[in-house]
Design an enzyme around this catalytic site. Structure first.
Site, PDB file in Angstrom:
ATOM      1  N   ASP A  52      54.906  24.559  86.643  1.00 27.51           N
ATOM      2  CA  ASP A  52      54.731  23.734  85.444  1.00 27.51           C
ATOM      3  C   ASP A  52      53.259  23.492  85.113  1.00 27.51           C
ATOM      4  O   ASP A  52      52.894  23.407  83.945  1.00 27.51           O
ATOM      5  CB  ASP A  52      55.460  22.382  85.605  1.00 27.51           C
ATOM      6  CG  ASP A  52      56.948  22.529  85.274  1.00 27.51           C
ATOM      7  OD1 ASP A  52      57.418  23.682  85.162  1.00 27.51           O
ATOM      8  OD2 ASP A  52      57.625  21.495  85.128  1.00 27.51           O
ATOM      9  N   ASN A  94      59.678  26.370  81.654  1.00 31.84           N
ATOM     10  CA  ASN A  94      60.686  25.320  81.502  1.00 31.84           C
ATOM     11  C   ASN A  94      60.023  23.955  81.697  1.00 31.84           C
ATOM     12  O   ASN A  94      60.614  23.032  82.229  1.00 31.84           O
ATOM     13  CB  ASN A  94      61.810  25.524  82.528  1.00 31.84           C
ATOM     14  CG  ASN A  94      63.068  24.731  82.159  1.00 31.84           C
ATOM     15  OD1 ASN A  94      63.130  24.137  81.087  1.00 31.84           O
ATOM     16  ND2 ASN A  94      64.043  24.723  83.039  1.00 31.84           N
ATOM     17  N   ASP A 327      64.426  10.880  87.851  1.00 33.87           N
ATOM     18  CA  ASP A 327      64.272  12.098  88.655  1.00 33.87           C
ATOM     19  C   ASP A 327      64.595  11.847  90.128  1.00 33.87           C
ATOM     20  O   ASP A 327      65.347  12.588  90.757  1.00 33.87           O
ATOM     21  CB  ASP A 327      62.848  12.657  88.526  1.00 33.87           C
ATOM     22  CG  ASP A 327      62.653  13.353  87.181  1.00 33.87           C
ATOM     23  OD1 ASP A 327      63.660  13.513  86.460  1.00 33.87           O
ATOM     24  OD2 ASP A 327      61.511  13.714  86.864  1.00 33.87           O
ATOM     25  N   GLU A 355      66.109  20.007  83.349  1.00 36.23           N
ATOM     26  CA  GLU A 355      66.026  21.426  83.664  1.00 36.23           C
ATOM     27  C   GLU A 355      67.392  22.106  83.545  1.00 36.23           C
ATOM     28  O   GLU A 355      67.514  23.269  83.223  1.00 36.23           O
ATOM     29  CB  GLU A 355      65.464  21.625  85.063  1.00 36.23           C
ATOM     30  CG  GLU A 355      63.941  21.514  85.157  1.00 36.23           C
ATOM     31  CD  GLU A 355      63.415  20.081  85.159  1.00 36.23           C
ATOM     32  OE1 GLU A 355      64.162  19.144  84.795  1.00 36.23           O
ATOM     33  OE2 GLU A 355      62.228  19.899  85.515  1.00 36.23           O
ATOM     34  N   HIS A 399      64.480  22.799  90.356  1.00 35.67           N
ATOM     35  CA  HIS A 399      63.808  22.461  91.617  1.00 35.67           C
ATOM     36  C   HIS A 399      64.425  21.258  92.325  1.00 35.67           C
ATOM     37  O   HIS A 399      64.557  21.246  93.537  1.00 35.67           O
ATOM     38  CB  HIS A 399      62.324  22.211  91.332  1.00 35.67           C
ATOM     39  CG  HIS A 399      62.072  21.170  90.263  1.00 35.67           C
ATOM     40  ND1 HIS A 399      61.105  20.219  90.367  1.00 35.67           N
ATOM     41  CD2 HIS A 399      62.677  20.919  89.074  1.00 35.67           C
ATOM     42  CE1 HIS A 399      61.098  19.450  89.301  1.00 35.67           C
ATOM     43  NE2 HIS A 399      62.052  19.862  88.494  1.00 35.67           N
ATOM     44  N   ARG A 400      64.802  20.232  91.557  1.00 36.63           N
ATOM     45  CA  ARG A 400      65.292  19.012  92.218  1.00 36.63           C
ATOM     46  C   ARG A 400      66.672  19.209  92.843  1.00 36.63           C
ATOM     47  O   ARG A 400      66.986  18.606  93.862  1.00 36.63           O
ATOM     48  CB  ARG A 400      65.311  17.828  91.251  1.00 36.63           C
ATOM     49  CG  ARG A 400      63.931  17.534  90.715  1.00 36.63           C
ATOM     50  CD  ARG A 400      63.711  16.094  90.328  1.00 36.63           C
ATOM     51  NE  ARG A 400      62.388  16.003  89.737  1.00 36.63           N
ATOM     52  CZ  ARG A 400      61.256  16.017  90.436  1.00 36.63           C
ATOM     53  NH1 ARG A 400      61.282  16.073  91.754  1.00 36.63           N
ATOM     54  NH2 ARG A 400      60.089  15.981  89.823  1.00 36.63           N
ATOM     55  N   LYS A 434      58.568  24.993  90.822  1.00 35.15           N
ATOM     56  CA  LYS A 434      58.265  24.235  89.601  1.00 35.15           C
ATOM     57  C   LYS A 434      57.356  23.043  89.903  1.00 35.15           C
ATOM     58  O   LYS A 434      56.455  22.737  89.130  1.00 35.15           O
ATOM     59  CB  LYS A 434      59.569  23.748  88.971  1.00 35.15           C
ATOM     60  CG  LYS A 434      59.404  23.161  87.584  1.00 35.15           C
ATOM     61  CD  LYS A 434      60.764  22.976  86.930  1.00 35.15           C
ATOM     62  CE  LYS A 434      60.653  22.943  85.409  1.00 35.15           C
ATOM     63  NZ  LYS A 434      60.095  21.712  84.902  1.00 35.15           N
TER      64      LYS A 434
END
Ligand code: DC
Length: 672
Positions: A52, A94, A327, A355, A399-400, A434
């Protein structure tokens, strides 16, 4: 970072130690844009290096910002609010933190100075809404076209009349994404030298802590926004960006959530220390600490650090409004697997436009593990599994999802524990790039487990069969540790040469082997702190290694050292007796060989390339002599394990040898 299609995390039991977190994504991308827009030079310290931030950096470079590395820091010379490049096409991956603010800033600059910019991203980015921001900018006089579906990127920003009208308040919705307000707040100071700008929020503003980050950083760059509650924001006339000179990026508080959870779940003996972000953080996600404490974590912290230990166990189920920590709240969903009842995460509608649709994604993947999940438009409720199932977790390029599901590997600690501990396969693990490219390496550096749960692949075979190269390549593909056991015998041989120990003195040799002071950390092999990687490859050292390795006491002395390589997430071990003696329970055993001719030729080419003069017949004879000794010795002779896969690679390239081992491995580890 892993390039592999999947990463298998074995069942885990413990956590403890210290991690340093990479820089915050939210702060990094805001700081980059601010430094890029303002007058003068800004040195940014501890910037996050991830997908990112790379797209933001590339965009700023394309727009004409000058960047120079200064050690680990980056010096950015800003545009001073002027556009040296008037036409560009920017690909923003993204990264919402790049797309939204760049849209606003470039729309304003294109309208006032003339310019034409195209902003696009990956397919998912073209499904993430941006209409609220476009609708806020158009009434000012900005010209923005949708190039695909109306309401979504890609966009084209066009020249306007040269003047933007700030007389009326700029209205923007606050209930879909707070990034629209952040985008306006970052862009409008480009227009407020002479006139003030007012933003009015329609609807309830979500994710307020992210707005606090924006306001905080604007102040660092000389713009003080006046805020009336969370409904009205005024940028006073006379505001313009001024570089603070130097700015530090704190560690990512959202990334901290995985380690805070890790401490709460598994730091039973020593605490887990997190460095780089602390209780003084300006990031809202640091409040994840409160939620973790409510579930039972014991947390202490200060400026730039947090320490976490397990408190209550099992964790307490919670029912919580997650709006301030959207998040980090995903991490709570996985902590809920270890709770004493159903947990409910509320007010998370924004998960659907991140995302991926995170509510759906989390529900599907948590159910795979065996959890009971109820989902609604803006909530998710999770009941811990009664029966845990080995699962391949789909990560949706998010990613999360990848990071938080790694915590499901602690299933042996669940109350009650699963009948069989469960391995968790993370598909496409590299999506963590990311925001946290080294996430899994960092995680594995502070966790432990029962060593027989750690998968082992053994590769045995005669000298010069290519097993070392194969082992390294397979380990690289799988993200595993690698043990080149020959190095241990070679190091013992070298130590014997140095201290003039006789090759027949079994006990003295065993004592040397037992006391070896080896270090593999730096990529090479250090013996007593000195890099001996090249020395160890000498034929004389190899020949002595072959001789002394016949002594049972020497082999015995090296046992523990070899076993110590069995660490998460897995091990590829190569040598002569890996599958027969050292790891007889290995999950996959390969016996690699090639004709003596082929092996002698390979060794010849290697040595020639290294500038060592030698002859092919001489090498062939030496090799055959070594084969005979390794195969005929009494202690651990070289032979295939009964359950080994035999692989003759005389006519195979290294790539196809690696392929065939990986395909054996994939077949051995089936997942739903
Ligand atoms: O694989 P290599 O050539 O680096 O090994 C050097 C010597 O060490 C080899 O000739 C035999 C011995 N060895 C062993 O006996 N057992 C092992 N597991 C690995 C090596």
């Amino acid at each position: 970072m892993y390039a592999i299609p999947f990463l298998d995390i074995p069942p885990l039991l413990r956590a403890g130690g210290s991690v340093r977190l990479p820089g915050s994504k939210s702060i990094s991308n805001r700081v980059l844009l601010l430094a890029g827009l303002c007058e003068g030079t800004t040195t940014v310290h501890d910037l996050l290096d991830s997908d990112d931030t790379q797209v933001m950096l590339a965009a700023l470079r394309t727009l004409g910002c000058r960047m120079e590395s200064e050690g680990a820091s980056l010096r950015i010379t800003g545009l001073g609010g002027r556009l040296p490049v008037r036409e560009a096409s920017l690909f923003l991956g993204n990264a919402g933190t790049a797309m939204r603010p760049l849209t606003a800033a470039l729309a304003v600059l294109a309208a006032t100075q003339g310019g034409s910019f195209e902003l696009s991203g990956v397919p998912r980015m073209h499904e993430r809404p941006i209409a609220d921001l476009v609708d806020a900018l158009r009434p000012l006089g900005c010209r923005i076209d949708y190039l695909g579906q109306a309401g979504y990127p890609p966009l084209r920003l066009l020249p306007g009349t040269g003047h933007l009208d700030l007389s009326a308040p700029i209205r923007v919705r606050g209930d879909v994404s707070s990034q629209f307000l952040t985008a306006l707040l970052l862009a409008l100071p480009l227009l407020t030298r002479e006139q003030p700008a007012t933003i009015a929020i329609d609807g309830e503003l979500i994710s307020k802590p992210y707005i606090e980050i924006t306001l905080n950083l604007l102040a660092r760059f000389g713009v003080c926004v006046q805020r009336e509650g969370w409904q009205r924001f005024v940028i006073p006339a006379g505001s313009c960006y001024r570089s603070p000179g130097d700015i530090h990026v704190e560690g990512d508080a959202s990334s901290a959530s995985y380690f805070i959870a890790l401490g709460a779940i598994a730091a039973t003996d020593t605490p887990l220390r997190i460095e780089g972000v602390g209780t003084d953080s300006i990031q809202g996600d640091i409040r994840f600490i409160d939620a973790a404490e409510a579930m039972g974590a014991r947390v202490t912290g200060g400026a730039g650090w947090v320490e976490v230990q397990r408190g209550r166990w099992p964790l307490a189920a919670i029912d919580i409004d997650c709006n301030p920590i959207p998040d980090a709240a995903m991490t709570l969903a996985v902590m809920a697997l270890y709770a004493d009842g159903p947990s409910r995460l509320r007010n998370i509608a924004s998960w659907r436009v991140k995302e991926t649709d995170r509510i759906t994604a989390m529900a599907i993947e948590l159910r795979k593990l065996g959890a009971g999940v109820v989902e609604g438009p803006d909530f998710i409720e999770i009941t811990p599994p009664r029966h845990w199932t080995p699962s391949a977790i789909h990560t949706y390029d998010d990613h999360r999802v990848a990071m938080c599901f790694s915590l499901a590997a602690f299933n042996p600690l669940a109350v009650p524990p699963p009948a069989e501990p469960v391995t968790v396969r993370i598909l496409d693990p590299k999506c963590v790039a990311k925001t946290f490219p080294d996430y899994f390496e960092t995680l594995f550096s502070v966790v432990g487990t029962q060593s027989d749960w750690v998968p082992v692949i053994t590769i045995d075979g005669p000298t010069a069969s290519g097993k070392g190269t194969l082992a390294c390549a397979v380990a690289q593909e799988l993200g595993y540790q690698v043990l080149d056991s020959g190095v241990l015998y070679r190091a013992t041989a070298l130590a014997a040469m140095r201290s003039a120990v006789d090759a027949e003195d079994e006990n003295a040799l065993a004592a040397l082997a037992d006391a070896l002071n080896l270090d593999f950390e730096a990529g090479g092999v250090l013996l007593d702190g000195v890099d001996v990687s090249a020395l160890l490859r000498h034929e004389s050292v190899g020949t002595l290694a072959s001789r002394i390795s016949a002594w049972p006491a020497v082999r015995q002395a090296l046992l523990r050292l070899q076993w110590s390589f069995r660490r998460v997430p897995g091990l590829v071990a190569d040598g002569r007796d890996m599958g027969t003696v050292i790891f007889p329970q290995a999950d996959l055993k390969i016996y690699l060989t090639a004709s003596a001719d082929a092996r002698a030729r390979r060794r010849y080419q290697q040595l020639e390339a290294a500038g060592v003069s030698t002859t092919l017949p001489g090498l062939l004879a030496g090799l055959q002599e070594r084969d005979a000794r390794d195969q005929n010795r009494v202690a651990s002779p070289l032979k295939p394990a009964a359950d080994a896969v035999l692989l003759d690679n005389s006519a195979l390239s290294i790539e196809s040898t690696v392929e065939s081992v990986l395909s054996c491995w994939a077949q051995r580890r089936p997942f739903a």
